[in-house]
Write an enzyme that holds these catalytic residues in place. Structure first.
Site, PDB file in Angstrom:
ATOM      1  N   ARG A 160       0.616  -1.167   0.276  1.00 16.97           N
ATOM      2  CA  ARG A 160       0.160   0.084  -0.031  1.00 16.97           C
ATOM      3  C   ARG A 160       0.382   1.502   0.405  1.00 16.97           C
ATOM      4  O   ARG A 160       2.309   1.152   0.390  1.00 16.97           O
ATOM      5  CB  ARG A 160      -0.555   0.351   1.334  1.00 16.97           C
ATOM      6  N   HIS A 259      -1.986   2.292  -5.615  1.00 20.35           N
ATOM      7  CA  HIS A 259      -2.767   1.461  -5.685  1.00 20.35           C
ATOM      8  C   HIS A 259      -3.119   0.839  -6.688  1.00 20.35           C
ATOM      9  O   HIS A 259      -3.474  -0.123  -6.467  1.00 20.35           O
ATOM     10  CB  HIS A 259      -4.523   1.782  -4.855  1.00 20.35           C
ATOM     11  N   ARG A 262      -0.877  -2.167  -7.024  1.00 22.79           N
ATOM     12  CA  ARG A 262      -1.636  -3.098  -5.923  1.00 22.79           C
ATOM     13  C   ARG A 262      -2.330  -4.249  -6.499  1.00 22.79           C
ATOM     14  O   ARG A 262      -2.232  -5.244  -6.798  1.00 22.79           O
ATOM     15  CB  ARG A 262      -1.788  -2.826  -4.381  1.00 22.79           C
ATOM     16  N   HIS A 285      -4.147  -9.381   3.656  1.00 22.09           N
ATOM     17  CA  HIS A 285      -5.505  -8.776   3.545  1.00 22.09           C
ATOM     18  C   HIS A 285      -6.124  -9.897   4.748  1.00 22.09           C
ATOM     19  O   HIS A 285      -5.677 -10.967   4.871  1.00 22.09           O
ATOM     20  CB  HIS A 285      -6.582  -9.667   2.482  1.00 22.09           C
TER      21      HIS A 285
END
Length: 307
Positions: A160, A259, A262, A285
């Site tokens: 991130r 992002h 990612r 996550h």
């Protein structure tokens, strides 16, 4: 994040807690707007607790967290008079989970009452720009040393933008081929393997930075830790060097940031046959639904990968 309503908090402990949490986020390197928004979200939660006559952090249980979620589902926007958006509710609850995780880390509470709760991400479709694997190769081919180092960690490690800003030289373990994210989302630590080529290129990049005593891997033009907006700006500059970048409209370019890298690596890993549970771990996550959101592979492909 949408702009939250202002809520008056009378409990001095809660007032101090909200300020301390905001300062904690600022120290982590989050931008000021994000810190202010999360501060206001926390104030609203404290204001709600006061209406329940709960005046101590230790009095917060899973029951209160669930009730607060129900409260948000019913809350009206002061601007529109309509129920607040699902994404705003999600942001509120994720911020609350992060705050309780912070309290757990510093020892204020022994167990987080929200650690096992799951708040579904809203189904609102958000248009994302995802690079193809050939476009990623083109980005690498036209990048300078700094840009390549950013690609190696942002894309190669799926970081991130906030994690990218916080990474220090000591977090890259060259002899072990590892990058360590000390504090990811919700203060989670994760370890990411890197290839020999990335190791070599990062070593070369850091050797050029030896004159600096700053422990950050990425520095801005003033020799200070690079912030989120600078990373996003650097990526846009890199894209402008490519042939495919010339085809982006201004509106599309504005949607691109770290992002996007990612999202892209998550999609590419799945395309190349990695199991979705492994991608979930790679990205850090907590829930596999978040991993699915970060990819552009259809449901049939996801089902095949999970078999």
């Amino acid at each position: 994040m949408g702009k939250p309503s202002l809520h008056k908090v009378y409990n001095k402990t809660y007032q101090e807690e909200a300020i301390n949490y905001k300062n904690h986020l600022l120290i982590l390197g989050l931008n000021k707007v994000t810190c202010q928004t999360r501060y206001l979200y926390l104030k609203e939660f404290f204001c709600w607790l006061e209406t329940l006559q709960i005046h101590q952090l230790q009095g917060i249980t899973t029951v209160e967290i669930a009730k607060y979620y129900d409260y948000l589902l019913q809350r009206k926007s002061s601007r529109t008079g309509q129920n607040i958006k699902q994404k705003s509710i999600h942001d509120h609850m994720r911020n609350l989970q992060a705050y309780l995780g912070y309290l757990l880390e510093i020892g204020t509470i022994k167990v987080s009452p929200a650690s096992h709760l799951k708040f579904s991400y809203p189904n609102e479709k958000v248009e994302r720009i995802i690079f193809t694997q050939s476009e990623i190769q083109e980005l690498y081919s036209v990048s300078n040393e700094l840009e390549k180092a950013i690609l190696n960690i942002a894309y190669g490690c799926g970081l991130r933008v906030g994690e990218l800003s916080l990474i220090n030289k000591e977090d890259i373990r060259f002899t072990e081929n590892l990058v360590i994210v000390q504090k990811g989302k919700n203060s989670k630590r994760r370890i990411i393997p890197i290839t020999n080529q990335i190791v070599s290129e990062l070593e070369s990049y850091l050797e050029s930075q030896q004159e600096s005593k700053n422990k950050a891997v990425f520095l801005n033009s003033k020799g200070q830790r690079m912030q989120e907006w600078t990373f996003n700006s650097t990526l846009k500059t890199l894209i402008s060097k490519t042939e495919f970048g010339q085809r982006f409209s201004t509106e599309e370019l504005n949607k691109i940031g770290i992002h996007s890298l990612r999202h892209s690596i998550a999609t590419h890993l799945l395309e190349n046959g990695m199991k979705i549970e492994q991608v979930q771990t790679f990205l850090g996550h907590s829930h596999i639904e978040s991993t699915e959101i970060y990819t552009h592979i259809n449901q049939q492909q996801i089902n095949e990968l999970m078999e």
